[in-house]
Design an enzyme around this catalytic site. Structure first.
Site, PDB file in Angstrom:
ATOM      1  N   ARG A  83      -7.320  21.239  46.922  1.00 33.33           N
ATOM      2  CA  ARG A  83      -8.434  21.540  47.834  1.00 33.33           C
ATOM      3  C   ARG A  83      -8.835  23.020  47.801  1.00 33.33           C
ATOM      4  O   ARG A  83      -9.178  23.611  48.805  1.00 33.33           O
ATOM      5  CB  ARG A  83      -8.092  21.118  49.281  1.00 33.33           C
ATOM      6  CG  ARG A  83      -7.732  19.649  49.427  1.00 33.33           C
ATOM      7  CD  ARG A  83      -8.899  18.730  49.083  1.00 33.33           C
ATOM      8  NE  ARG A  83      -8.488  17.331  49.223  1.00 33.33           N
ATOM      9  CZ  ARG A  83      -8.024  16.583  48.223  1.00 33.33           C
ATOM     10  NH1 ARG A  83      -7.918  17.091  46.999  1.00 33.33           N
ATOM     11  NH2 ARG A  83      -7.687  15.341  48.423  1.00 33.33           N
ATOM     12  N   SER A 122     -10.937  14.668  56.912  1.00 35.76           N
ATOM     13  CA  SER A 122      -9.539  15.089  57.007  1.00 35.76           C
ATOM     14  C   SER A 122      -9.453  16.516  57.528  1.00 35.76           C
ATOM     15  O   SER A 122     -10.045  17.431  56.957  1.00 35.76           O
ATOM     16  CB  SER A 122      -8.859  14.999  55.642  1.00 35.76           C
ATOM     17  OG  SER A 122      -8.799  13.657  55.208  1.00 35.76           O
ATOM     18  N   GLU A 147      -7.926  21.970  56.409  1.00 36.98           N
ATOM     19  CA  GLU A 147      -8.748  21.536  55.270  1.00 36.98           C
ATOM     20  C   GLU A 147     -10.224  21.682  55.634  1.00 36.98           C
ATOM     21  O   GLU A 147     -11.035  22.044  54.786  1.00 36.98           O
ATOM     22  CB  GLU A 147      -8.446  20.076  54.908  1.00 36.98           C
ATOM     23  CG  GLU A 147      -9.245  19.569  53.734  1.00 36.98           C
ATOM     24  CD  GLU A 147      -8.783  18.226  53.207  1.00 36.98           C
ATOM     25  OE1 GLU A 147      -9.642  17.441  52.801  1.00 36.98           O
ATOM     26  OE2 GLU A 147      -7.564  17.948  53.235  1.00 36.98           O
TER      27      GLU A 147
END
Length: 314
Positions: free
Chosen positions: A188, A237, A307
Protein backbone atom coordinates in the site's frame (compact mmCIF):
# COMPACT_ATOMS: atom_id res chain seq x y z
CA UNK A 1 2.89 30.23 -24.33
CA UNK A 2 2.29 33.85 -23.39
CA UNK A 3 0.63 33.01 -20.10
CA UNK A 4 1.13 35.12 -17.03
CA UNK A 5 2.19 33.02 -14.06
CA UNK A 6 -0.21 33.06 -11.18
CA UNK A 7 1.11 34.05 -7.78
CA UNK A 8 0.03 33.97 -4.17
CA UNK A 9 -1.66 37.18 -2.99
CA UNK A 10 0.79 38.61 -0.42
CA UNK A 11 -1.98 40.54 1.36
CA UNK A 12 -3.47 37.28 2.51
CA UNK A 13 -0.28 35.35 3.16
CA UNK A 14 -1.03 34.96 6.85
CA UNK A 15 -4.67 33.91 6.50
CA UNK A 16 -4.08 30.33 5.37
CA UNK A 17 -6.15 30.99 2.23
CA UNK A 18 -4.46 30.49 -1.12
CA UNK A 19 -5.72 33.44 -3.17
CA UNK A 20 -4.45 33.02 -6.71
CA UNK A 21 -4.23 36.12 -8.84
CA UNK A 22 -3.58 36.11 -12.56
CA UNK A 23 -4.89 32.56 -12.64
CA UNK A 24 -3.65 30.77 -15.75
CA UNK A 25 -6.32 30.13 -18.36
CA UNK A 26 -7.85 26.67 -18.16
CA UNK A 27 -9.99 24.78 -20.63
CA UNK A 28 -11.47 22.61 -17.91
CA UNK A 29 -13.31 23.76 -14.78
CA UNK A 30 -11.72 25.64 -11.87
CA UNK A 31 -13.94 26.20 -8.82
CA UNK A 32 -13.02 28.16 -5.67
CA UNK A 33 -14.23 27.02 -2.23
CA UNK A 34 -15.60 23.75 -3.57
CA UNK A 35 -17.33 21.40 -1.06
CA UNK A 36 -15.58 18.03 -1.02
CA UNK A 37 -18.02 16.10 1.22
CA UNK A 38 -20.30 15.21 -1.73
CA UNK A 39 -17.28 13.81 -3.60
CA UNK A 40 -15.99 11.41 -0.93
CA UNK A 41 -17.51 8.21 0.42
CA UNK A 42 -17.65 9.37 4.03
CA UNK A 43 -19.77 12.38 2.98
CA UNK A 44 -17.96 14.57 5.49
CA UNK A 45 -15.24 17.19 5.57
CA UNK A 46 -14.53 20.72 4.42
CA UNK A 47 -13.91 22.49 1.16
CA UNK A 48 -11.11 22.61 -1.38
CA UNK A 49 -9.72 26.10 -1.77
CA UNK A 50 -9.65 25.33 -5.47
CA UNK A 51 -11.06 22.31 -7.32
CA UNK A 52 -9.61 21.83 -10.79
CA UNK A 53 -11.16 19.43 -13.29
CA UNK A 54 -8.84 19.54 -16.32
CA UNK A 55 -10.13 19.04 -19.85
CA UNK A 56 -7.18 16.85 -20.83
CA UNK A 57 -3.56 16.10 -19.97
CA UNK A 58 -2.24 19.24 -21.69
CA UNK A 59 -4.67 21.39 -19.70
CA UNK A 60 -3.39 19.84 -16.47
CA UNK A 61 0.24 20.28 -17.48
CA UNK A 62 -0.18 23.93 -18.43
CA UNK A 63 -2.02 24.74 -15.20
CA UNK A 64 0.52 23.07 -12.94
CA UNK A 65 3.43 24.63 -14.80
CA UNK A 66 1.96 28.09 -14.14
CA UNK A 67 1.01 27.41 -10.55
CA UNK A 68 3.46 28.75 -7.92
CA UNK A 69 5.52 25.89 -6.49
CA UNK A 70 4.46 26.66 -2.91
CA UNK A 71 0.78 25.98 -3.68
CA UNK A 72 -0.01 22.38 -2.66
CA UNK A 73 -1.68 20.05 -5.15
CA UNK A 74 -3.63 16.88 -4.37
CA UNK A 75 -5.36 14.41 -6.66
CA UNK A 76 -8.88 13.18 -5.85
CA UNK A 77 -10.36 10.05 -7.39
CA UNK A 78 -13.62 8.51 -6.22
CA UNK A 79 -12.86 9.57 -2.64
CA UNK A 80 -13.27 6.04 -1.31
CA UNK A 81 -10.11 5.79 0.79
CA UNK A 82 -10.02 9.31 2.14
CA UNK A 83 -10.85 11.43 5.17
CA UNK A 84 -11.12 15.10 4.23
CA UNK A 85 -10.66 16.98 7.49
CA UNK A 86 -13.28 19.53 8.47
CA UNK A 87 -11.00 22.53 7.95
CA UNK A 88 -10.77 21.78 4.25
CA UNK A 89 -7.88 21.22 1.87
CA UNK A 90 -5.46 24.08 1.09
CA UNK A 91 -4.27 24.76 -2.42
CA UNK A 92 -5.62 22.88 -5.42
CA UNK A 93 -7.46 19.57 -5.53
CA UNK A 94 -7.34 17.96 -8.99
CA UNK A 95 -10.18 15.68 -10.03
CA UNK A 96 -9.85 13.72 -13.27
CA UNK A 97 -13.15 13.49 -15.15
CA UNK A 98 -14.53 11.58 -18.13
CA UNK A 99 -11.69 12.56 -20.43
CA UNK A 100 -9.39 10.51 -18.19
CA UNK A 101 -11.71 7.53 -17.80
CA UNK A 102 -11.09 5.71 -21.08
CA UNK A 103 -9.84 2.12 -21.22
CA UNK A 104 -8.64 0.52 -24.43
CA UNK A 105 -6.64 -2.51 -25.50
CA UNK A 106 -3.01 -1.96 -26.54
CA UNK A 107 -2.44 -5.56 -27.53
CA UNK A 108 -3.95 -8.97 -26.75
CA UNK A 109 -2.95 -8.83 -23.08
CA UNK A 110 -2.45 -5.14 -22.25
CA UNK A 111 -4.88 -2.32 -21.46
CA UNK A 112 -4.17 1.40 -21.55
CA UNK A 113 -6.23 2.94 -18.74
CA UNK A 114 -6.91 6.59 -17.99
CA UNK A 115 -6.16 7.80 -14.47
CA UNK A 116 -9.85 8.52 -13.87
CA UNK A 117 -11.09 5.06 -14.91
CA UNK A 118 -12.72 2.95 -12.20
CA UNK A 119 -11.60 -0.50 -11.17
CA UNK A 120 -14.94 -1.84 -12.36
CA UNK A 121 -14.46 -0.39 -15.85
CA UNK A 122 -10.89 -1.74 -16.12
CA UNK A 123 -11.84 -5.26 -15.02
CA UNK A 124 -14.91 -5.32 -17.28
CA UNK A 125 -12.90 -4.17 -20.29
CA UNK A 126 -10.30 -6.84 -19.53
CA UNK A 127 -13.08 -9.44 -19.49
CA UNK A 128 -14.41 -8.26 -22.85
CA UNK A 129 -10.95 -8.70 -24.36
CA UNK A 130 -10.31 -12.10 -22.75
CA UNK A 131 -7.62 -10.74 -20.42
CA UNK A 132 -7.50 -12.52 -17.06
CA UNK A 133 -5.66 -11.52 -13.90
CA UNK A 134 -7.29 -8.11 -13.49
CA UNK A 135 -10.48 -9.37 -11.82
CA UNK A 136 -9.41 -8.14 -8.37
CA UNK A 137 -9.71 -4.54 -9.59
CA UNK A 138 -13.47 -5.12 -9.53
CA UNK A 139 -13.27 -4.97 -5.74
CA UNK A 140 -11.20 -1.77 -5.44
CA UNK A 141 -13.60 1.18 -5.11
CA UNK A 142 -11.33 3.74 -6.67
CA UNK A 143 -9.71 5.01 -9.84
CA UNK A 144 -6.57 3.97 -11.68
CA UNK A 145 -4.73 7.05 -10.42
CA UNK A 146 -5.47 6.20 -6.82
CA UNK A 147 -4.71 2.52 -6.81
CA UNK A 148 -1.54 2.95 -8.87
CA UNK A 149 -0.31 5.51 -6.34
CA UNK A 150 -0.98 3.28 -3.32
CA UNK A 151 -0.35 -0.15 -4.88
CA UNK A 152 -3.98 -1.04 -4.24
CA UNK A 153 -4.89 -4.67 -3.88
CA UNK A 154 -7.41 -7.25 -2.77
CA UNK A 155 -8.01 -11.00 -2.82
CA UNK A 156 -4.34 -11.88 -3.05
CA UNK A 157 -3.37 -9.53 -5.89
CA UNK A 158 -1.84 -6.04 -6.03
CA UNK A 159 -1.31 -3.43 -8.72
CA UNK A 160 2.40 -4.30 -8.77
CA UNK A 161 1.40 -7.73 -10.16
CA UNK A 162 -0.18 -6.24 -13.31
CA UNK A 163 1.38 -2.80 -13.88
CA UNK A 164 3.66 -2.29 -16.88
CA UNK A 165 4.17 1.46 -16.53
CA UNK A 166 2.29 4.68 -15.85
CA UNK A 167 2.17 8.28 -17.07
CA UNK A 168 2.60 10.82 -14.29
CA UNK A 169 2.27 14.59 -14.43
CA UNK A 170 4.60 15.91 -11.76
CA UNK A 171 4.11 19.11 -9.78
CA UNK A 172 6.12 21.19 -12.27
CA UNK A 173 3.74 20.23 -15.09
CA UNK A 174 6.18 17.88 -16.79
CA UNK A 175 5.00 14.40 -17.76
CA UNK A 176 7.01 11.23 -17.32
CA UNK A 177 6.42 7.57 -18.08
CA UNK A 178 7.56 5.46 -15.14
CA UNK A 179 8.07 1.70 -15.37
CA UNK A 180 7.06 -0.57 -12.53
CA UNK A 181 10.67 -0.80 -11.34
CA UNK A 182 10.82 2.94 -10.57
CA UNK A 183 7.72 3.13 -8.37
CA UNK A 184 9.28 1.61 -5.25
CA UNK A 185 6.18 -0.43 -4.47
CA UNK A 186 5.69 -1.96 -1.05
CA UNK A 187 2.47 -2.84 0.75
CA UNK A 188 0.00 0.00 0.00
CA UNK A 189 2.83 2.38 -0.82
CA UNK A 190 4.72 3.85 -3.76
CA UNK A 191 7.56 6.35 -4.08
CA UNK A 192 5.49 8.79 -6.16
CA UNK A 193 6.11 12.34 -4.95
CA UNK A 194 3.47 14.58 -3.40
CA UNK A 195 1.63 16.63 -5.99
CA UNK A 196 2.26 14.16 -8.82
CA UNK A 197 -0.83 12.88 -10.62
CA UNK A 198 -1.17 9.54 -12.40
CA UNK A 199 -2.99 10.27 -15.67
CA UNK A 200 -2.69 6.83 -17.30
CA UNK A 201 -1.36 3.33 -16.73
CA UNK A 202 -0.80 0.13 -18.66
CA UNK A 203 -1.92 -3.15 -17.09
CA UNK A 204 -1.04 -6.59 -18.43
CA UNK A 205 -2.84 -9.84 -17.68
CA UNK A 206 -2.87 -13.30 -19.20
CA UNK A 207 -5.21 -15.09 -21.62
CA UNK A 208 -8.57 -16.12 -20.25
CA UNK A 209 -12.13 -16.97 -21.22
CA UNK A 210 -14.60 -14.10 -20.73
CA UNK A 211 -17.10 -16.40 -19.01
CA UNK A 212 -14.51 -17.61 -16.50
CA UNK A 213 -13.32 -14.06 -15.91
CA UNK A 214 -16.89 -12.92 -15.26
CA UNK A 215 -17.41 -15.81 -12.85
CA UNK A 216 -14.35 -14.73 -10.85
CA UNK A 217 -15.57 -11.14 -10.82
CA UNK A 218 -18.96 -12.32 -9.57
CA UNK A 219 -17.27 -14.36 -6.82
CA UNK A 220 -15.27 -11.34 -5.69
CA UNK A 221 -18.32 -9.09 -5.81
CA UNK A 222 -20.38 -11.54 -3.73
CA UNK A 223 -17.56 -11.91 -1.18
CA UNK A 224 -17.36 -8.13 -0.76
CA UNK A 225 -21.12 -7.79 -0.41
CA UNK A 226 -21.22 -10.49 2.25
CA UNK A 227 -18.35 -9.17 4.36
CA UNK A 228 -18.18 -5.39 3.94
CA UNK A 229 -20.60 -2.52 4.75
CA UNK A 230 -20.84 -1.42 1.14
CA UNK A 231 -24.16 0.37 1.55
CA UNK A 232 -22.89 2.59 4.35
CA UNK A 233 -20.97 5.86 4.18
CA UNK A 234 -17.52 4.44 4.71
CA UNK A 235 -13.92 4.80 3.57
CA UNK A 236 -12.90 1.24 2.81
CA UNK A 237 -10.20 -0.56 4.76
CA UNK A 238 -9.11 1.76 7.56
CA UNK A 239 -5.82 0.19 8.69
CA UNK A 240 -3.08 -1.71 6.92
CA UNK A 241 -2.74 -5.37 7.80
CA UNK A 242 0.34 -5.78 10.03
CA UNK A 243 2.97 -8.36 9.15
CA UNK A 244 1.52 -11.82 9.69
CA UNK A 245 -1.83 -10.53 10.93
CA UNK A 246 -5.22 -9.10 10.03
CA UNK A 247 -6.19 -5.61 11.12
CA UNK A 248 -9.85 -6.54 11.59
CA UNK A 249 -8.99 -9.38 13.97
CA UNK A 250 -6.88 -7.09 16.15
CA UNK A 251 -9.65 -4.47 16.21
CA UNK A 252 -12.19 -7.13 17.13
CA UNK A 253 -10.04 -8.61 19.89
CA UNK A 254 -9.59 -5.13 21.35
CA UNK A 255 -13.37 -4.94 21.81
CA UNK A 256 -13.94 -2.22 19.22
CA UNK A 257 -16.71 -3.82 17.15
CA UNK A 258 -19.58 -1.31 17.08
CA UNK A 259 -17.60 1.31 19.04
CA UNK A 260 -18.96 4.82 18.44
CA UNK A 261 -17.75 8.39 18.74
CA UNK A 262 -20.36 10.98 17.86
CA UNK A 263 -21.80 9.94 14.51
CA UNK A 264 -18.84 7.68 13.68
CA UNK A 265 -18.88 3.93 14.30
CA UNK A 266 -16.67 0.89 13.87
CA UNK A 267 -18.66 -1.34 11.53
CA UNK A 268 -20.39 -4.32 13.11
CA UNK A 269 -20.07 -6.16 9.81
CA UNK A 270 -16.34 -5.65 9.23
CA UNK A 271 -14.26 -4.15 12.03
CA UNK A 272 -11.61 -2.67 9.72
CA UNK A 273 -14.25 -0.30 8.34
CA UNK A 274 -15.35 2.96 9.94
CA UNK A 275 -18.77 4.28 8.98
CA UNK A 276 -20.58 7.58 9.11
CA UNK A 277 -23.98 6.76 10.60
CA UNK A 278 -25.35 9.99 9.18
CA UNK A 279 -24.09 12.96 11.15
CA UNK A 280 -20.41 12.26 11.73
CA UNK A 281 -17.81 14.94 11.23
CA UNK A 282 -14.43 14.03 9.84
CA UNK A 283 -12.99 14.97 13.23
CA UNK A 284 -15.14 12.28 14.87
CA UNK A 285 -14.24 9.68 12.25
CA UNK A 286 -10.51 10.30 12.60
CA UNK A 287 -10.72 10.45 16.40
CA UNK A 288 -12.53 7.12 16.43
CA UNK A 289 -9.76 5.63 14.31
CA UNK A 290 -7.14 6.92 16.73
CA UNK A 291 -9.07 5.46 19.67
CA UNK A 292 -9.16 2.10 17.91
CA UNK A 293 -5.40 2.30 17.37
CA UNK A 294 -4.88 3.08 21.05
CA UNK A 295 -7.02 0.16 22.21
CA UNK A 296 -5.35 -2.27 19.81
CA UNK A 297 -1.91 -1.17 21.00
CA UNK A 298 -2.95 -1.63 24.64
CA UNK A 299 -4.50 -5.04 23.99
CA UNK A 300 -1.99 -6.61 21.59
CA UNK A 301 1.05 -4.37 21.47
CA UNK A 302 0.55 -3.88 17.71
CA UNK A 303 0.55 -0.31 16.42
CA UNK A 304 -1.88 -0.23 13.50
CA UNK A 305 -0.99 2.05 10.60
CA UNK A 306 -3.62 4.06 8.77
CA UNK A 307 -4.43 2.86 5.25
CA UNK A 308 -7.02 5.59 4.71
CA UNK A 309 -5.42 8.85 3.62
CA UNK A 310 -6.23 11.83 5.84
CA UNK A 311 -5.86 15.25 4.25
CA UNK A 312 -6.49 18.90 5.00
CA UNK A 313 -6.77 21.04 8.08
CA UNK A 314 -8.44 19.83 11.32
Amino acid sequence: MGRRPCRRDRAREGTGVTTLTAIPPVRGKLTPNAPLAPLVWFKSGGMAEWLFEPKDVADLQDFLAALPPQVPVMALGLGSNLIVRDGGVPGVVVRLGKAFAKVEAVDELTLNCGGGASGILVSSTARDHGIAGLEFLRSIPGTVGGFVRMNGGAYGREVKDILVDCDVVIRSGEIATLPLSELGYTYRHSDLTDGSIVVAARFRGHPGEPAAIQAEMDRISAAREASQPLRSKTGGSTFKNPDGGKAWELVDKAGCRGLTMGGAQVSEKHTNFLINTGTATSTEIEALGEEVRRRVKDQSGVELQWEIQRVGRP
